[in-house]
Design a protein around this motif. Structure first.
Motif, PDB file in Angstrom:
ATOM      1  N   ARG A 144      68.603  82.786  -4.802  1.00  0.00           N
ATOM      2  CA  ARG A 144      67.151  82.926  -4.916  1.00  0.00           C
ATOM      3  C   ARG A 144      66.436  81.587  -4.865  1.00  0.00           C
ATOM      4  O   ARG A 144      65.231  81.521  -5.063  1.00  0.00           O
ATOM      5  CB  ARG A 144      66.784  83.631  -6.222  1.00  0.00           C
ATOM      6  N   GLU A 145      67.144  80.529  -4.548  1.00  0.00           N
ATOM      7  CA  GLU A 145      66.523  79.203  -4.503  1.00  0.00           C
ATOM      8  C   GLU A 145      66.063  78.879  -3.083  1.00  0.00           C
ATOM      9  O   GLU A 145      66.804  79.073  -2.122  1.00  0.00           O
ATOM     10  CB  GLU A 145      67.512  78.152  -5.000  1.00  0.00           C
ATOM     11  N   PHE A 146      64.828  78.374  -2.994  1.00  0.00           N
ATOM     12  CA  PHE A 146      64.226  78.011  -1.711  1.00  0.00           C
ATOM     13  C   PHE A 146      63.835  76.538  -1.768  1.00  0.00           C
ATOM     14  O   PHE A 146      63.430  76.034  -2.812  1.00  0.00           O
ATOM     15  CB  PHE A 146      62.989  78.877  -1.434  1.00  0.00           C
ATOM     16  N   ASN A 147      63.950  75.855  -0.621  1.00  0.00           N
ATOM     17  CA  ASN A 147      63.591  74.438  -0.578  1.00  0.00           C
ATOM     18  C   ASN A 147      62.083  74.277  -0.390  1.00  0.00           C
ATOM     19  O   ASN A 147      61.340  75.265  -0.312  1.00  0.00           O
ATOM     20  CB  ASN A 147      64.393  73.693   0.506  1.00  0.00           C
ATOM     21  N   GLU A 148      61.635  73.028  -0.274  1.00  0.00           N
ATOM     22  CA  GLU A 148      60.207  72.739  -0.153  1.00  0.00           C
ATOM     23  C   GLU A 148      59.596  73.294   1.139  1.00  0.00           C
ATOM     24  O   GLU A 148      58.383  73.456   1.237  1.00  0.00           O
ATOM     25  CB  GLU A 148      59.945  71.223  -0.251  1.00  0.00           C
ATOM     26  N   ASN A 149      60.432  73.631   2.121  1.00  0.00           N
ATOM     27  CA  ASN A 149      59.960  74.228   3.370  1.00  0.00           C
ATOM     28  C   ASN A 149      59.956  75.759   3.313  1.00  0.00           C
ATOM     29  O   ASN A 149      59.664  76.411   4.317  1.00  0.00           O
ATOM     30  CB  ASN A 149      60.812  73.766   4.552  1.00  0.00           C
ATOM     31  N   GLY A 150      60.326  76.322   2.154  1.00  0.00           N
ATOM     32  CA  GLY A 150      60.351  77.770   2.007  1.00  0.00           C
ATOM     33  C   GLY A 150      61.588  78.431   2.557  1.00  0.00           C
ATOM     34  O   GLY A 150      61.620  79.651   2.726  1.00  0.00           O
ATOM     35  N   GLU A 151      62.636  77.654   2.837  1.00  0.00           N
ATOM     36  CA  GLU A 151      63.884  78.187   3.382  1.00  0.00           C
ATOM     37  C   GLU A 151      64.917  78.324   2.269  1.00  0.00           C
ATOM     38  O   GLU A 151      64.939  77.515   1.339  1.00  0.00           O
ATOM     39  CB  GLU A 151      64.425  77.240   4.457  1.00  0.00           C
ATOM     40  N   PRO A 152      65.796  79.326   2.357  1.00  0.00           N
ATOM     41  CA  PRO A 152      66.860  79.445   1.354  1.00  0.00           C
ATOM     42  C   PRO A 152      67.732  78.184   1.361  1.00  0.00           C
ATOM     43  O   PRO A 152      68.032  77.638   2.428  1.00  0.00           O
ATOM     44  CB  PRO A 152      67.669  80.656   1.820  1.00  0.00           C
ATOM     45  N   THR A 153      68.116  77.733   0.176  1.00  0.00           N
ATOM     46  CA  THR A 153      68.959  76.542   0.102  1.00  0.00           C
ATOM     47  C   THR A 153      70.412  76.849   0.432  1.00  0.00           C
ATOM     48  O   THR A 153      71.138  75.968   0.858  1.00  0.00           O
ATOM     49  CB  THR A 153      68.879  75.889  -1.295  1.00  0.00           C
TER      50      THR A 153
END
Length: 180
Positions: A144-153
């Motif tokens: 459920r974690e997303f990076n600063e670009n809104g993509e899944p990590t």
């Protein structure tokens, strides 16, 4: 195609909403118009007979669903089911909004996966005459974690979401072209 995504969380920055926004991004990459209808931002009155149908936010929801060629329903998994705000929103909609439209179900669960809410969504979709996508999306735990670009990590999660979205686009395209 125009695709409406209903993000069924009542929390700001919810992973369900982030998932919806990422799916919308993928749909746009494939050349489709995607609108995220965020139920945190569009707070609806409780479903019931009478004047609630005339409520401004209910009208916005109805327009977003009615004008869509396909829909994505995204929910957190609460106590083995869908969120109350998504159920409330869906109660305002009926077969006029879903009939013969492709629907992708997605969730964000506190555990590793949450299939109960997806099964409940698919039952609701069948009852309003929508066409369930054979793929669904469930993210849980660290997925459920997303990076600063809104993509899944997580790379595996990102790939799984992409495959489900491609399957959904294929189904939606076939249904959209057969009704044209």
């Amino acid at each position: 195609m125009k695709i409406t995504l209903i993000a069924g969380s009542n929390r700001p920055d919810a992973s369900t909403t982030q998932l919806s926004q990422y799916i919308a991004h993928l749909l746009q990459e494939h050349g489709h118009e995607a609108e995220v209808f965020n139920l945190y931002e569009h707070q609806l009155p409780l479903y019931g007979p009478g004047e609630a149908y005339g409520h401004e936010e209910v009208q916005k929801l109805a327009q977003a669903a009615k004008s869509a060629d396909a829909l994505v329903l995204a929910t957190p998994e609460y106590h083995g089911s869908i969120s109350g705000v998504l159920k409330n929103a869906l109660d305002f909609l009926g077969s006029d909004y879903f009939n013969n439209k492709a629907v992708l179900s997605a969730n964000s669960a506190g555990g590793l996966i949450g299939t109960a809410s997806l099964l409940h969504l698919q039952t609701i979709v069948r009852n309003v005459h929508g066409i369930n996508c054979p793929e669904w999306i469930s993210i849980g735990g660290s997925q459920r974690e997303f990076n600063e670009n809104g993509e899944p990590t997580d790379e595996g999660t990102e790939l799984r979401i992409r495959k489900a979205v491609e399957s959904f686009i294929d189904l939606a395209s076939k249904l959209s072209s057969s009704s044209a």
